[in-house]
Design a protein around this motif. Structure first.
Motif, PDB file in Angstrom:
ATOM      1  N   ASP A  51      15.616 -43.460 -75.503  1.00 47.52           N
ATOM      2  CA  ASP A  51      15.888 -44.872 -75.778  1.00 47.52           C
ATOM      3  C   ASP A  51      17.262 -45.100 -76.405  1.00 47.52           C
ATOM      4  N   ASN A  52      17.954 -44.029 -76.748  1.00 46.80           N
ATOM      5  CA  ASN A  52      19.254 -44.171 -77.421  1.00 46.80           C
ATOM      6  C   ASN A  52      20.351 -44.464 -76.395  1.00 46.80           C
ATOM      7  N   ILE A  53      20.221 -45.626 -75.788  1.00 43.02           N
ATOM      8  CA  ILE A  53      21.121 -46.028 -74.711  1.00 43.02           C
ATOM      9  C   ILE A  53      21.594 -47.446 -74.958  1.00 43.02           C
ATOM     10  N   GLN A  54      22.878 -47.658 -74.760  1.00 39.67           N
ATOM     11  CA  GLN A  54      23.486 -48.978 -74.876  1.00 39.67           C
ATOM     12  C   GLN A  54      23.654 -49.537 -73.461  1.00 39.67           C
ATOM     13  N   ASN A 102      30.834 -49.408 -81.320  1.00 38.21           N
ATOM     14  CA  ASN A 102      29.421 -49.803 -81.380  1.00 38.21           C
ATOM     15  C   ASN A 102      28.618 -49.190 -80.240  1.00 38.21           C
ATOM     16  N   ARG A 103      29.234 -49.099 -79.082  1.00 34.10           N
ATOM     17  CA  ARG A 103      28.510 -48.578 -77.919  1.00 34.10           C
ATOM     18  C   ARG A 103      28.210 -47.087 -78.064  1.00 34.10           C
ATOM     19  N   ALA A 148      24.805 -42.595 -79.093  1.00 35.51           N
ATOM     20  CA  ALA A 148      24.171 -43.251 -77.953  1.00 35.51           C
ATOM     21  C   ALA A 148      24.925 -42.989 -76.657  1.00 35.51           C
ATOM     22  N   LEU A 149      24.220 -43.139 -75.565  1.00 27.33           N
ATOM     23  CA  LEU A 149      24.826 -43.112 -74.236  1.00 27.33           C
ATOM     24  C   LEU A 149      25.164 -44.539 -73.837  1.00 27.33           C
ATOM     25  N   ALA A 150      26.434 -44.791 -73.549  1.00 29.14           N
ATOM     26  CA  ALA A 150      26.848 -46.094 -73.048  1.00 29.14           C
ATOM     27  C   ALA A 150      26.741 -46.082 -71.529  1.00 29.14           C
ATOM     28  N   VAL A 151      25.944 -46.985 -70.981  1.00 26.60           N
ATOM     29  CA  VAL A 151      25.767 -47.085 -69.535  1.00 26.60           C
ATOM     30  C   VAL A 151      26.539 -48.304 -69.044  1.00 26.60           C
ATOM     31  N   GLY A 156      32.348 -41.336 -76.978  1.00 27.55           N
ATOM     32  CA  GLY A 156      31.013 -40.779 -76.825  1.00 27.55           C
ATOM     33  C   GLY A 156      30.650 -40.666 -75.355  1.00 27.55           C
ATOM     34  N   ALA A 157      29.372 -40.407 -75.101  1.00 27.58           N
ATOM     35  CA  ALA A 157      28.898 -40.224 -73.734  1.00 27.58           C
ATOM     36  C   ALA A 157      28.946 -41.542 -72.968  1.00 27.58           C
ATOM     37  N   TYR A 158      29.353 -41.467 -71.715  1.00 27.87           N
ATOM     38  CA  TYR A 158      29.531 -42.661 -70.893  1.00 27.87           C
ATOM     39  C   TYR A 158      29.010 -42.369 -69.499  1.00 27.87           C
TER      40      TYR A 158
END
Length: 491
Positions: A141-144, A242-243, A248-251, A345-347
């Motif tokens: 659930d740690n997804i933006q 923030n993303r 978090a993973l930014a989608v 971060g992760a994208y």
């Protein structure tokens, strides 16, 4: 390892990679070259930072073609940058590091043809679900997740909800904006919160503090961000951080146009030059000095486009026209974003993954027009989410509204030779009113960070004639870069 394109279908993500195999060290990037790697002459310095590469050189100069492409198209195309001495690693190359640097050619290409079977909605939906499996397993659930009024972010959210994920959903804008109204209405109906982040209202900034923010943006966004986004109140930087908060993973829904008729061209063959006239002509040569040669400008872009497509003649099938979007448009434009956001971060940009591009390239034009196929995808993956109103004036369970069809028809039925002059005609109709920069582009702000006489850029542009605020912002970005380079910049 060199000279092959294997692995494109087995690796998810966009990246730059140092790989050691058999005692040999290689530098390569993802299938489309979307994660940018920069090199100085002779590959003496190779870096993922444009500024780092520039700082390594005692003398640099502007690349005229790259400079004009940045101002007119938001980013230099192909392997160009705005500096002549710095290029991007081509997706058709791998570097081998030894006593000298060896450049290995890499064979790549898309099977650009239309196939009615590609419009099998269930099959494409299952491919998307499969593509999300790895990232969802890692991040849960740690997804933006963004949400706006259009197709692409809604499809990303549909895939996450379909998988049982509860992402953090956000929208950029202010109360009353269409994107905000659509997103918050969906959140309320579905029972999840939607963060509304208004970048413009993030902070009030006094002119005395503006230079500090621009300096921060300059280094954080590697000197020349897409579209000249240096001059703000710090809201863009906060949004990017923030993303990525709490790992978090930014989608992103970017590149969702792989499902649509991106260039708004009719279903027939075209020449490569037609794509440039239809989509890359948002400028007036009269805004430039004698340094600009319109014929040479288009010739250089045409060569880049044909190289990206692997088509020497420039005579394109209609399917090859669609391949120009992922092969020519996306790598420089979204690639710069991928490279920058990857610092935080992760994208994850699922629609620009090789696995999806390889399959969607076969979608016939009829399925692309007005988002017909993408609407079916949404309806298949999450029909309830598809049923909410969009910014197009209809839900994605309905056929495109007349308003939507007419808005696209304006471009679809104009021949490319006429679209070439569309931007100039609009400016002429407006009467070219004198530009009055406002906000952070106003003299009391911009004058704190650049010389408003534009000593570098006035060699290329007639600043007294310029009437477009977007072009002005991009030119100001390059003037700022020139000031940072100082005496190292050859004029």
């Amino acid at each position: 390892m060199p000279c092959r394109s294997r692995g494109g279908g087995r690796i998810t993500g966009h990246f730059a990679l140092l790989a050691c195999k058999g005692g040999r060290l290689f530098i390569l990037n993802d299938y489309f070259g979307a994660f940018h790697v920069y090199a100085t002459p002779g590959h003496e310095v190779v870096a993922t930072s444009f500024l780092a590469a520039a700082e390594s050189l005692p003398r640099v100069s502007f690349d005229r073609q790259g400079l004009y492409e940045f101002v007119f198209n938001a980013t230099p195309l192909g392997e160009s940058t705005v500096l002549a001495e710095i290029t991007k690693l081509s997706p058709f190359e791998q570097l081998e590091l030894g006593e000298a640097v060896t450049v290995h050619a890499v064979r790549k290409g898309l099977d650009a043809r239309f196939d009615p079977l590609a419009a099998d909605v269930k099959q494409q939906a299952d491919r998307l679900r499969s593509l999300f499996t790895g990232p969802l397993k890692t991040f849960g659930d740690n997804i933006q997740c963004p949400l706006s009024g259009g197709f692409d972010s809604r499809l990303v959210l549909a895939l996450l909800l379909d998988a049982g994920v509860k992402p953090h959903v956000y929208v950029y804008g202010s109360d009353g904006d269409e994107d905000v109204s659509v997103a918050t209405a969906i959140g309320k109906a579905e029972g999840f919160d939607v963060e509304v982040f208004n970048k413009a209202a993030y902070a009030k900034v006094d002119p005395d503090r503006f230079a500090e923010i621009v300096e921060h943006n300059f280094h954080e966004m590697d000197g020349v961000p897409i579209d000249g986004g240096l001059f703000d109140n710090g809201g863009n930087s906060v949004a990017r951080h923030n993303r990525a908060k709490e790992g978090a993973l930014a989608v992103s829904g970017a590149a969702g146009e792989i499902f649509r008729n991106y260039f708004y061209l009719r279903d027939r063959p075209f020449h490569s030059r037609d794509i440039l006239y239809a989509f890359y002509s948002g400028f007036d040569p009269e805004d430039c000095t004698d340094a600009f040669d319109e014929a040479a400008y288009f010739n250089a872009m045409d060569a880049k486009l044909r190289r990206a497509l692997g088509n020497a003649s420039g005579t394109l099938t209609r399917a090859e026209v669609e391949s120009a979007y992922p092969l020519f448009r996306c790598p420089p434009f979204f690639g710069r974003e991928i490279s920058m956001v990857g610092r935080f971060g992760a994208y994850f940009m699922p629609f620009f993954e090789y696995q999806m591009v390889r399959e969607t390239i076969h979608l016939p034009v009829a399925a692309r027009n007005h988002g017909a196929f993408q609407s079916q995808l949404l309806a298949t993956i999450h029909p309830r989410l598809a049923g909410y109103m969009s910014a197009y004036g209809h839900s994605f369970l309905e056929a495109a509204s007349l308003k939507h069809r007419l808005s696209e028809a304006v471009s679809l039925y104009r021949p490319p030779w006429l679209r070439r002059y569309g931007w100039r005609m609009k400016q002429a109709i407006k009467g070219r009113p004198a530009l009055q920069p406002t906000g952070f582009m106003a003299p009391e702000y911009l004058g704190r960070v650049i010389d408003l006489t534009f000593p570098a850029m006035r060699r290329y542009f007639r600043m007294d004639r310029l009437a477009d605020a977007t072009l002005y912002r991009r030119i100001a970005t390059l003037e700022h870069l020139a000031g940072k380079l100082g005496s190292r910049l050859a004029v």
